[in-house]
Design an enzyme around this catalytic site. Structure first.
Site, PDB file in Angstrom:
ATOM      1  N   HIS A  72       1.524  -0.940   0.161  1.00  0.00           N
ATOM      2  CA  HIS A  72      -0.079  -0.030  -0.113  1.00  0.00           C
ATOM      3  C   HIS A  72       0.804   1.452   0.068  1.00  0.00           C
ATOM      4  CE1 HIS A  72      -3.992  -1.285   0.621  1.00  0.00           C
ATOM      5  NE2 HIS A  72      -3.075  -2.790   0.646  1.00  0.00           N
ATOM      6  N   TYR A 200      -8.486   4.485   7.922  1.00  0.00           N
ATOM      7  CA  TYR A 200      -9.067   5.519   9.508  1.00  0.00           C
ATOM      8  C   TYR A 200     -10.173   6.565   9.306  1.00  0.00           C
ATOM      9  CZ  TYR A 200      -4.893   3.264  10.853  1.00  0.00           C
ATOM     10  OH  TYR A 200      -3.648   1.900  10.891  1.00  0.00           O
TER      11      TYR A 200
END
Ligand code: RFL
Ligand code: PHB
Length: 389
Positions: A72, A200
C-alpha cells in the site's frame, strides 16, 4: 541441556530472534506456552513497515509475504463527510507498507525454524527464569517440565502477560503506562475490501478502521466502550455500526459478508525501562505495548530483535558485552517515537467522553491540518511507514 540463547515465547519476536541468531550460527531453544495451532491462528496485526518487510526478506522468510502480501502506498483519513488520501509515494518516496497478517508471519517463521532443524517447543506451560544476574563465569538458566536449560543469555519474548518481565526483581523497572477509556472490537469477514486503501475514520459515533487481509477477506475495527463484550455485538449490529461510521462520504457503500472472527482488544500503552536485567533481555510486547491505531506493535518487536541479535552476536563471538549493556537504551528511542505516534493517532481519531466542544474543535482542526499541509502529512507518513533503523 544447554543452548546459547534461551528464548521464552514463540510470537513474532521470539521466532524472528531464533531465526536471525541461527543465520549467524548461534543456537537457541524457543519455549512457547501455547500450541502451534493456537499461535498460528491468533489474529492480530496486519501492517508491516518497509523495514519489517526488508528484514523478513533479507532473513529468507519473505517469499510468501512478497507473493500474498498487499503493498500500500497510502491510507485514507475520513471525517466530516470527506475522505483524504495520505500519499506515501509523494510524501515519503520509495517507502510503503505491506498488509500481511501477523499469523502468516508467524506461520512462515515457524516453518523456517523447523525446516532448519530449529528447536521450538510448544505447550510448555511452566517456564521459570533463574540466575538472571549470574556470577561471572556462569549463566542464567530456564526450568520447565522438570528439565533445566542452561544459557548464555535469556530473551524474554513472551508478550505483555508473560513470565519474563515479572521475573525481574522489584524496584528495578520503571513503568510508564496509559489506559484509554475505550477498546477496539476487531472482526474478520469473508468479503472483498470496499476500498483500495485502509480507511481510518473519525465520526461522532466513534472511530472505525477498514483494513483487509486478501482480495476476499476484510478486517474491521470499531471503537467500543472499554468493557464491551463480543456477545453484545451480534453480526448485524457490527455491520450497522460499521456502515454508520464508514458510509459517510458520497458514493461509498460498504460490502458485507460472513464474519468468521471477533475479538475485543483493550487500548493501552506501556513501557518498562530498562528492557533488561543481568543476562535477561526483553523484546517486543514483553517490554512495551502501544494502542494499535499507529500499527506499530509488531514492527517495534522486529526492531528490538534486530538490535538484540547484533548485541548477542557481538557478546558471544568477542566476549564484549558493550552492545548488550546498551541494548535497552538503543531500543528506547524508537519505542518512544512509536509511543508518541500511536498516542497522537489515537487522540486524533477517537471520541473521548471527557471531550468538551473545545477539545472536539482542536481535534478537527488538527485533522484539517494533516490533510491540507504537506509538512503535517509528511509527519504522519514518515512515522506510519516507519522511521529509518
Ligand atoms: P506476542 O505476539 O504476544 O508473543 C508472545 C508469545 O509468548 C507466549 N507466552 C509464553 N511462552 C512461554 N511461557 C510463558 N509464560 C508465556 N507467556 C506468553 C505467548 O503465547 C505468545 O506466543 O508478542 P511479540 O512476539 O512481542 O509480538 C508483538 C505483537 O504480537 C504485537 O505487538 C502486535 O500484534 C500489535 N498489533 C499491531 N502491530 C503492528 O505492528 N501492526 C498492526 O497493524 C497491529 N495491529 C496489534 C494490532 C495488536 C492487536 N491486538 C489483538 C493486541 C491489532 C490488534 C487488534
Ligand atoms: C490490521 O489490519 O489488523 C490493522 C491495520 C492498521 C492498524 C491496526 C490493525 O492501525
Amino acid at each position: 541441556m544447554r543452548t546459547q540463547v534461551g528464548i521464552v515465547g514463540a510470537g513474532p519476536a521470539g521466532l524472528l530472534l531464533s531465526h536471525l541468531l541461527h543465520l549467524r550460527g548461534i543456537s537457541s531453544v524457543v519455549l512457547e506456552k501455547r500450541s502451534r495451532d493456537y499461535v498460528e491462528r491468533r489474529v492480530r496485526a496486519g501492517v508491516l513497515e518497509q523495514g519489517t518487510v526488508d528484514t523478513l526478506v533479507e532473513a529468507g522468510v519473505g517469499a510468501r509475504m512478497l507473493r500474498e502480501g498487499l503493498p500500500h502506498n497510502g491510507i485514507e483519513l475520513r471525517y466530516g463527510g470527506q475522505g483524504h488520501r495520505i500519499a506515501f509515494e509523494k510524501l515519503v518516496p520509495g517507502r510503503s507498507i505491506t498488509v500481511y497478517g501477523q499469523q502468516e508471519v508467524v506461520k512462515d517463521l515457524i516453518a523456517a525454524r523447523l525446516e532448519a532443524g530449529g528447536d521450538v517447543r510448544f505447550e510448555i506451560e511452566d517456564v521459570a527464569l533463574h540466575a538472571l544476574d549470574p556470577e561471572p563465569g556462569s549463566g542464567p538458566y530456564l526450568t520447565f517440565g522438570g528439565e533445566r536449560l542452561d544459557c548464555d543469555v535469556i530473551a524474554g519474548c513472551d508478550g505483555f502477560h508473560g513470565v519474563s518481565r515479572p521475573s525481574i526483581p522489584e524496584g528495578i523497572l520503571s513503568v510508564f503506562e496509559r489506559e484509554y477509556p475505550f477498546a477496539w472490537l476487531g472482526i474478520l469477514a469473508h468479503v472483498a475490501p470496499s476500498s483500495e486503501e485502509l480507511i481510518y475514520t473519525r465520526t461522532e459515533r466513534g472511530f472505525a478502521l477498514h483494513s483487509m487481509r486478501s482480495p476476499t477477506v476484510s478486517r474491521f475495527y470499531l471503537q467500543v466502550p472499554p468493557d464491551a463484550t463480543v456477545e453484545e455485538w451480534p453480526d448485524e449490529r457490527i455491520w450497522d455500526e460499521l456502515k454508520a461510521r464508514l458510509e459517510t462520504v458520497p458514493g461509498f457503500t460498504l460490502a458485507t459478508g460472513e464474519i468468521f472472527e471477533k475479538g475485543v482488544t483493550p487500548m493501552r500503552a506501556f513501557v518498562a525501562e530498562p528492557m533488561q536485567h543481568g543476562r535477561l533481555y526483553l523484546a517486543g510486547d514483553a517490554a512495551h505495548i502501544v494502542p494499535p491505531t499507529g500499527a506499530k506493535g509488531l514492527n517495534l518487536a522486529v526492531a528490538d530483535v534486530r538490535v538484540l541479535t547484533e548485541a548477542i552476536d557481538r557478546y558471544l563471538t568477542t566476549g564484549s558485552a558493550g552492545l548488550l549493556d546498551g541494548y535497552s537504551a538503543a531500543c528506547l528511542k524508537r519505542i518512544w517515537r512509536a509511543q508518541h505516534f500511536s498516542w497522537w493517532m489515537t487522540t486524533l481519531l477517537h471520541t473521548f467522553d471527557s471531550d468538551d466542544e473545545y477539545a472536539r474543535r482542536l481535534q478537527l482542526s488538527y485533522l484539517d491540518y494533516v490533510t491540507t499541509s504537506e509538512a503535517a502529512a509528511t509527519t504522519l507518513a514518515e512515522n506510519y511507514v516507519g522511521m529509518p533503523w
